[in-house]
Design an enzyme around this catalytic site. Structure first.
Site, PDB file in Angstrom:
ATOM      1  N   SER A 167       4.401   2.163   8.095  1.00 17.61           N
ATOM      2  CA  SER A 167       4.059   1.128   7.123  1.00 17.61           C
ATOM      3  C   SER A 167       5.289   0.602   6.399  1.00 17.61           C
ATOM      4  O   SER A 167       6.164   1.373   5.993  1.00 17.61           O
ATOM      5  CB  SER A 167       3.083   1.679   6.086  1.00 17.61           C
ATOM      6  OG  SER A 167       1.787   1.766   6.600  1.00 17.61           O
ATOM      7  N   HIS A 180       0.816  -1.219   0.000  1.00 19.80           N
ATOM      8  CA  HIS A 180       0.000   0.000   0.000  1.00 19.80           C
ATOM      9  C   HIS A 180       0.848   1.267   0.000  1.00 19.80           C
ATOM     10  O   HIS A 180       0.358   2.340  -0.344  1.00 19.80           O
ATOM     11  CB  HIS A 180      -1.012  -0.003   1.151  1.00 19.80           C
ATOM     12  CG  HIS A 180      -0.457   0.297   2.509  1.00 19.80           C
ATOM     13  ND1 HIS A 180      -0.228  -0.677   3.456  1.00 19.80           N
ATOM     14  CD2 HIS A 180      -0.115   1.467   3.096  1.00 19.80           C
ATOM     15  CE1 HIS A 180       0.231  -0.109   4.568  1.00 19.80           C
ATOM     16  NE2 HIS A 180       0.310   1.193   4.370  1.00 19.80           N
ATOM     17  N   GLY A 209       2.959   6.263   9.366  1.00 17.68           N
ATOM     18  CA  GLY A 209       4.326   6.537   8.940  1.00 17.68           C
ATOM     19  C   GLY A 209       5.255   5.351   9.081  1.00 17.68           C
ATOM     20  O   GLY A 209       6.378   5.380   8.579  1.00 17.68           O
TER      21      GLY A 209
END
Length: 273
Positions: A233, A82, A231
């Site tokens: 990920s 993502h 932040g």
């Protein structure tokens, strides 16, 4: 309770407010103070942690950092699928002229380390943005990093994935769940939790997503207070010295009843990169 959050920064000014197919208000995951409930981490002790960066897209205040990653081969970095989505990048990865990883540097505004351009990207074809299942991508670097930066990936069924195993999550994300972002690398002590903990927290139909043990791993602190956050990920979850997960999604940050959900790398990563 907030909806499920994919845990990446998006745009030059804010957080992802929706991931394709996920309820509005969902935001990228962040870890304690780095990660919520964490403490400063030395890059020499975790050289495999890297920051994904594009100053053109996200500005220079945090050196363009918007997601984390982990080095699994001299020219290969894993991150969350993502993080490469249009919602985050505003287009395709190849359209970011300065898309790179920052390696060997704990402080985003500091000196040292390397900034290496990303030459190619691969997104898991089985990634489902509606459910967040298979949330993994591979970045190919234009230059090799030292072998000492590489971390081993857990094999399928590795004991490091067992519930109760102590683990560490790393990142530069929100340290409080309220938009207080770290400028230096942080880590938080968590533990691998039983799949049942995340199945209870994220049942079928929960904001369009649900926990799937085949491709996801559950981790956090049963008492709350320690977690990944916006932040973080794509950053690593490490247990027993091997990579077991990538920060993927969750609801809120550091909530005991809503543990962090990670990509189960052992089952999602292709046998050959």
């Amino acid at each position: 309770m907030r909806g499920p959050f994919a845990r990446a920064l998006t745009g030059a000014l804010g957080l992802v407010t929706a991931v394709a197919g996920v309820v509005a208000g969902a935001a990228p995951a962040a870890a304690d103070s780095v990660v919520v409930g964490g403490s400063p981490a030395a890059i020499t002790e975790a050289p495999w942690v890297v920051a994904l960066s594009s100053r053109d897209r996200f500005g220079g205040t945090r050196a363009g950092q918007f997601c984390g990653g982990v080095v699994v081969a001299p020219t290969k970095v894993l991150t969350a699928a993502h993080c490469l989505g249009r919602e985050v990048l505003g287009g395709q990865p190849w359209q970011l002229r300065d898309f790179s990883v920052i390696a060997g540097r704990a402080s985003l505004r500091g000196q040292g380390g390397q900034e290496v351009r990303i030459a190619d990207t691969w997104v898991n074809p089985d990634y489902d943005p509606t459910t967040n299942s298979g949330d993994l991508a591979v970045l190919t670097l234009a230059e090799s990093l030292p072998e000492s930066f590489v971390i081993k990936v857990a094999a399928r069924g590795d004991a490091a994935e067992n519930p109760g195993t102590a683990a560490e999550v790393y990142g530069w994300g929100d340290t409080s769940g309220n938009g207080s972002y770290a400028s230096s690398l942080r880590s938080a002590h968590v533990q691998v939790l039983p799949d049942a903990a995340c199945e209870r927290a994220y049942p079928d139909g929960f904001g369009g997503v649900s926990y799937r043990k085949e491709t996801m791993l559950c981790a956090g602190d049963p008492r709350g207070g320690r977690d990944a956050c916006q932040g973080d990920s794509g950053g690593p979850l490490v247990a027993r010295g091997v990579l077991v997960g990538l920060v993927s999604w969750g609801s809120g940050c550091g909530q005991a009843e809503n543990p962090g959900v990670y990509t189960r790398v052992s089952t999602v990563l292709p046998e050959r990169l």
